[in-house]
Motif scaffolding. Structure first.
Motif, mmCIF file in Angstrom:
data_model
loop_
_atom_site.group_PDB
_atom_site.id
_atom_site.type_symbol
_atom_site.label_atom_id
_atom_site.label_comp_id
_atom_site.label_asym_id
_atom_site.label_seq_id
_atom_site.Cartn_x
_atom_site.Cartn_y
_atom_site.Cartn_z
ATOM 1 N N GLY A 41 0.812 -1.212 0.000
ATOM 2 C CA GLY A 41 0.000 0.000 0.000
ATOM 3 C C GLY A 41 0.842 1.257 0.000
ATOM 4 N N VAL A 42 0.474 2.193 -0.870
ATOM 5 C CA VAL A 42 1.089 3.516 -0.920
ATOM 6 C C VAL A 42 -0.028 4.506 -1.224
ATOM 7 C CG1 VAL A 42 2.712 5.017 -2.129
ATOM 8 C CG2 VAL A 42 3.303 2.624 -1.752
ATOM 9 N N GLY A 43 -0.088 5.600 -0.465
ATOM 10 C CA GLY A 43 -1.093 6.615 -0.761
ATOM 11 C C GLY A 43 -1.879 7.025 0.467
ATOM 12 N N ALA A 44 -2.932 7.789 0.244
ATOM 13 C CA ALA A 44 -3.760 8.301 1.338
ATOM 14 C C ALA A 44 -4.608 7.179 1.930
ATOM 15 C CB ALA A 44 -4.662 9.425 0.822
ATOM 16 N N ILE A 45 -4.742 7.191 3.243
ATOM 17 C CA ILE A 45 -5.386 6.083 3.934
ATOM 18 C C ILE A 45 -6.850 5.919 3.554
ATOM 19 C CG2 ILE A 45 -6.062 7.377 5.992
ATOM 20 C CD1 ILE A 45 -4.560 3.844 6.045
ATOM 21 N N ARG A 46 -7.579 7.011 3.344
ATOM 22 C CA ARG A 46 -8.997 6.888 2.992
ATOM 23 C C ARG A 46 -9.158 6.168 1.657
ATOM 24 N NH1 ARG A 46 -11.441 12.098 3.698
ATOM 25 N NH2 ARG A 46 -11.986 11.390 5.781
ATOM 26 N N ASP A 47 -8.342 6.546 0.672
ATOM 27 C CA ASP A 47 -8.390 5.870 -0.628
ATOM 28 C C ASP A 47 -7.985 4.409 -0.496
ATOM 29 O OD1 ASP A 47 -9.144 8.260 -1.796
ATOM 30 O OD2 ASP A 47 -7.106 8.786 -2.415
ATOM 31 N N CYS A 48 -6.991 4.159 0.343
ATOM 32 C CA CYS A 48 -6.541 2.782 0.546
ATOM 33 C C CYS A 48 -7.644 1.932 1.168
ATOM 34 C CB CYS A 48 -5.303 2.752 1.432
ATOM 35 S SG CYS A 48 -3.796 3.294 0.597
ATOM 36 N N MET A 49 -8.308 2.464 2.178
ATOM 37 C CA MET A 49 -9.384 1.711 2.821
ATOM 38 C C MET A 49 -10.524 1.446 1.841
ATOM 39 S SD MET A 49 -8.666 0.726 5.845
ATOM 40 C CE MET A 49 -10.345 0.203 6.236
ATOM 41 N N GLU A 50 -10.904 2.457 1.078
ATOM 42 C CA GLU A 50 -11.976 2.275 0.095
ATOM 43 C C GLU A 50 -11.584 1.241 -0.948
ATOM 44 O OE1 GLU A 50 -12.824 6.131 -1.453
ATOM 45 O OE2 GLU A 50 -13.886 6.810 0.355
ATOM 46 N N ILE A 74 -3.243 0.194 7.482
ATOM 47 C CA ILE A 74 -4.668 -0.127 7.393
ATOM 48 C C ILE A 74 -5.062 -1.239 8.360
ATOM 49 C CG2 ILE A 74 -4.826 0.612 4.989
ATOM 50 C CD1 ILE A 74 -5.067 -2.335 4.188
ATOM 51 N N MET A 75 -4.066 -1.951 8.908
ATOM 52 C CA MET A 75 -4.361 -2.978 9.906
ATOM 53 C C MET A 75 -4.537 -2.387 11.304
ATOM 54 S SD MET A 75 -1.853 -6.123 8.853
ATOM 55 C CE MET A 75 -1.664 -6.650 7.144
ATOM 56 N N GLY A 107 -9.101 11.813 10.038
ATOM 57 C CA GLY A 107 -9.442 10.674 10.888
ATOM 58 C C GLY A 107 -10.196 9.615 10.103
ATOM 59 N N VAL A 108 -9.635 8.425 10.036
ATOM 60 C CA VAL A 108 -10.222 7.325 9.273
ATOM 61 C C VAL A 108 -10.176 6.052 10.116
ATOM 62 C CG1 VAL A 108 -9.984 5.865 7.213
ATOM 63 C CG2 VAL A 108 -9.560 8.328 7.053
ATOM 64 N N ASP A 109 -11.291 5.360 10.199
ATOM 65 C CA ASP A 109 -11.305 4.054 10.856
ATOM 66 C C ASP A 109 -10.641 3.034 9.942
ATOM 67 O OD1 ASP A 109 -12.658 4.950 13.108
ATOM 68 O OD2 ASP A 109 -14.632 4.521 12.264
ATOM 69 N N CYS A 110 -9.765 2.228 10.536
ATOM 70 C CA CYS A 110 -9.064 1.201 9.773
ATOM 71 C C CYS A 110 -9.576 -0.187 10.174
ATOM 72 C CB CYS A 110 -7.559 1.355 9.966
ATOM 73 S SG CYS A 110 -6.944 2.970 9.382
ATOM 74 N N LEU A 111 -8.819 -1.229 9.912
ATOM 75 C CA LEU A 111 -9.333 -2.587 10.075
ATOM 76 C C LEU A 111 -9.362 -3.069 11.518
ATOM 77 C CD1 LEU A 111 -7.636 -4.303 6.988
ATOM 78 C CD2 LEU A 111 -9.944 -3.358 7.176
ATOM 79 N N GLY A 112 -8.537 -2.475 12.381
ATOM 80 C CA GLY A 112 -8.582 -2.827 13.801
ATOM 81 C C GLY A 112 -7.993 -4.183 14.140
ATOM 82 N N PRO A 138 -3.331 3.342 16.936
ATOM 83 C CA PRO A 138 -3.629 4.278 15.839
ATOM 84 C C PRO A 138 -2.372 4.584 15.034
ATOM 85 C CG PRO A 138 -3.223 5.512 17.826
ATOM 86 C CD PRO A 138 -3.047 4.058 18.195
ATOM 87 N N ALA A 139 -2.555 5.149 13.845
ATOM 88 C CA ALA A 139 -1.456 5.746 13.091
ATOM 89 C C ALA A 139 -1.564 7.255 13.271
ATOM 90 C CB ALA A 139 -1.536 5.370 11.618
ATOM 91 N N LYS A 140 -0.470 7.894 13.722
ATOM 92 C CA LYS A 140 -0.480 9.316 14.057
ATOM 93 C C LYS A 140 0.383 10.121 13.092
ATOM 94 C CE LYS A 140 -1.259 8.744 19.028
ATOM 95 N NZ LYS A 140 -0.792 9.150 20.383
ATOM 96 N N PHE A 141 0.067 11.399 12.958
ATOM 97 C CA PHE A 141 0.837 12.305 12.111
ATOM 98 C C PHE A 141 2.110 12.717 12.834
ATOM 99 C CE2 PHE A 141 1.293 16.816 10.404
ATOM 100 C CZ PHE A 141 1.938 16.403 9.254
#
Length: 214
Positions: A49-58, A88-89, A98-103, A108-111
């Motif tokens: 995975g490479v890129g923005a997390i929201r796009d990755c999750m979608e 994403i895990m 803020g994006v919910d990931c797979l859990g 969390p992943a922080k900036f």
């Protein structure tokens, strides 16, 4: 012959991962899967995975990869996450507001932040380039890799190392963060092993040989 499946959900150039795998496992079949059906019969699974997390999750949810990944986790199949494939895990990410990931992991992943300093020196974000990884635990995925080896990173978000029982490797970049995490049959790295020269190739070879147990 093993079937090694690399999940292709439209995020990042996966051919460098596939090419590196073919070098370390020339007798095995490497498959770029865009659907769960193409992953059928897999012996090993890689979540890049490479890129923005929201796009990755979608992109990950749309083709039905979440149930596939859950089945693979439950089956004990060796799983490798790479970069955003690791993030994403996590439980969530601060990216994109803020994006919910797979859990799969509770952290969390922080900036990193805009005002990141180390030894009085301002550090650029994203964290990009080579950095040393200290092995936090003895694990088969670290076999024949010298502690403190350098790996290649490209990321603006990090998983904290503090109070993180899943940490397998630690890197410093203004803050200590998880360079690698593991739980049972999952091993995931913030760095890119396919871009990390000899140490990265050894880690991929270790993955090909790993039975999924710590």
């Amino acid at each position: 012959m093993q079937k090694i499946v690399v999940l292709d959900y439209g995020m990042g150039n996966l051919h460098s991962v596939a090419s590196a795998l073919q070098k370390v496992a020339p007798a095995d079949e490497v498959v770029l899967a865009t659907t769960p059906e193409q992953a059928e019969g897999a012996d090993r699974l890689i979540v890049p995975g490479v890129g923005a997390i929201r796009d990755c999750m979608e992109g990950f949810i749309r083709p039905g990869f979440v149930p596939l990944l859950n089945r693979c986790v439950e089956s004990g199949m060796p799983i490798l996450g790479i970069c955003v494939g690791m993030q994403i895990m996590m439980a969530s990410s601060e990216e994109n507001g803020g994006v919910d990931c797979l859990g799969i992991f509770p952290q969390p992943a922080k900036f990193f932040g805009k005002d990141l300093y180390e030894n009085g020196q301002h550090l650029k974000v994203p964290h990009m380039g080579w950095n040393r990884v200290q092995q936090a635990i003895d694990h088969p995925m670290w076999r024949n890799i010298e502690n403190g080896s350098r790996f290649y990173f490209v990321h603006s978000y990090y998983v904290p190392a503090e109070d993180n029982e899943a940490v397998a490797g630690i890197t410093d970049y203004g803050v200590q963060f998880a360079a690698a995490v593991t739980h049972n049959n999952i091993f995931a790295t913030q760095f890119h092993p396919e871009k990390s020269a000899d140490a990265g190739m050894q880690l991929l070879k270790n993955f090909v040989d790993w039975n999924g147990a710590a």
